[in-house]
Design a protein around this motif. Structure first.
Motif, PDB file in Angstrom:
ATOM      1  N   VAL A  99       0.842  -1.205   0.000  1.00  0.00           N
ATOM      2  CA  VAL A  99       0.000   0.000   0.000  1.00  0.00           C
ATOM      3  C   VAL A  99       0.870   1.245   0.000  1.00  0.00           C
ATOM      4  O   VAL A  99       0.608   2.200  -0.749  1.00  0.00           O
ATOM      5  CB  VAL A  99      -0.960  -0.007   1.209  1.00  0.00           C
ATOM      6  N   GLN A 100       1.917   1.261   0.807  1.00  0.00           N
ATOM      7  CA  GLN A 100       2.821   2.411   0.851  1.00  0.00           C
ATOM      8  C   GLN A 100       3.462   2.653  -0.511  1.00  0.00           C
ATOM      9  O   GLN A 100       3.515   3.792  -0.994  1.00  0.00           O
ATOM     10  CB  GLN A 100       3.890   2.193   1.912  1.00  0.00           C
ATOM     11  N   ARG A 103       0.719   3.794  -3.041  1.00  0.00           N
ATOM     12  CA  ARG A 103       0.270   5.153  -2.723  1.00  0.00           C
ATOM     13  C   ARG A 103       1.298   6.175  -3.173  1.00  0.00           C
ATOM     14  O   ARG A 103       0.964   7.226  -3.721  1.00  0.00           O
ATOM     15  CB  ARG A 103       0.017   5.292  -1.227  1.00  0.00           C
ATOM     16  N   LYS A 104       2.566   5.871  -2.967  1.00  0.00           N
ATOM     17  CA  LYS A 104       3.644   6.777  -3.351  1.00  0.00           C
ATOM     18  C   LYS A 104       3.648   7.033  -4.857  1.00  0.00           C
ATOM     19  O   LYS A 104       3.967   8.127  -5.304  1.00  0.00           O
ATOM     20  CB  LYS A 104       4.995   6.181  -2.922  1.00  0.00           C
ATOM     21  N   GLY A 106       0.930   6.779  -6.809  1.00  0.00           N
ATOM     22  CA  GLY A 106      -0.353   7.331  -7.232  1.00  0.00           C
ATOM     23  C   GLY A 106      -1.259   6.358  -7.956  1.00  0.00           C
ATOM     24  O   GLY A 106      -2.177   6.769  -8.659  1.00  0.00           O
ATOM     25  N   HIS A 107      -1.051   5.062  -7.798  1.00  0.00           N
ATOM     26  CA  HIS A 107      -1.870   4.059  -8.483  1.00  0.00           C
ATOM     27  C   HIS A 107      -2.822   3.333  -7.525  1.00  0.00           C
ATOM     28  O   HIS A 107      -3.228   2.206  -7.797  1.00  0.00           O
ATOM     29  CB  HIS A 107      -0.973   3.020  -9.167  1.00  0.00           C
ATOM     30  N   LEU A 108      -3.190   3.951  -6.444  1.00  0.00           N
ATOM     31  CA  LEU A 108      -3.989   3.281  -5.430  1.00  0.00           C
ATOM     32  C   LEU A 108      -5.333   2.797  -5.974  1.00  0.00           C
ATOM     33  O   LEU A 108      -5.809   1.727  -5.601  1.00  0.00           O
ATOM     34  CB  LEU A 108      -4.203   4.218  -4.237  1.00  0.00           C
TER      35      LEU A 108
END
Length: 121
Positions: A99-100, A103-104, A106-108
């Motif tokens: 997840v980290q 998220r970093k 931008g593809h969450l």
């Protein structure tokens, strides 16, 4: 393929020397060098990458850092198949780290099905 009569390491070296990456990856997988096969596939993706073969290789790698390198590779080059990769390696990765990393970049939104699936377990 009769691997008993071949000197596979020499053959792999010859394939690499002549930029025959698909053949080198084939030989790596038959020589049970799955980490090297995954690295070669990511490093030479224009000629050597095949999603189904890569997923099969990722199930057999021994270096856990390769999962996260593969995750970054998919975010950079194959973002629409990111969910498929995560489904394949879900049992072997640290979900918080995934997840980290996602998220970093931008593809969450691309990994929402994965997030829902691992949250239920």
């Amino acid at each position: 393929l009769n691997t008993a009569k071949l000197n596979i390491p020499k053959l792999i070296h010859a394939c690499e020397r002549h930029y025959l990456w698909e053949h080198a990856i084939f030989l790596y997988t038959h020589y049970d060098e799955f980490d090297a096969a995954a690295n070669a596939m990511m490093a030479h993706s224009p000629t050597a990458f095949a999603h189904d073969q890569f997923q099969m290789i990722m199930q057999k790698v021994s270096n856990s850092e390769l999962y996260y390198r593969a995750l970054q590779f998919y975010m950079d080059e194959q973002p629409l198949q990111l969910g498929s990769l995560l489904h394949t390696v879900a049992q072997k990765v640290d979900h918080a780290r995934v997840v980290q990393q996602v998220r970093k970049s931008g593809h969450l939104a691309l990994v929402l099905p994965y997030l829902k699936a691992v949250q239920q377990h």
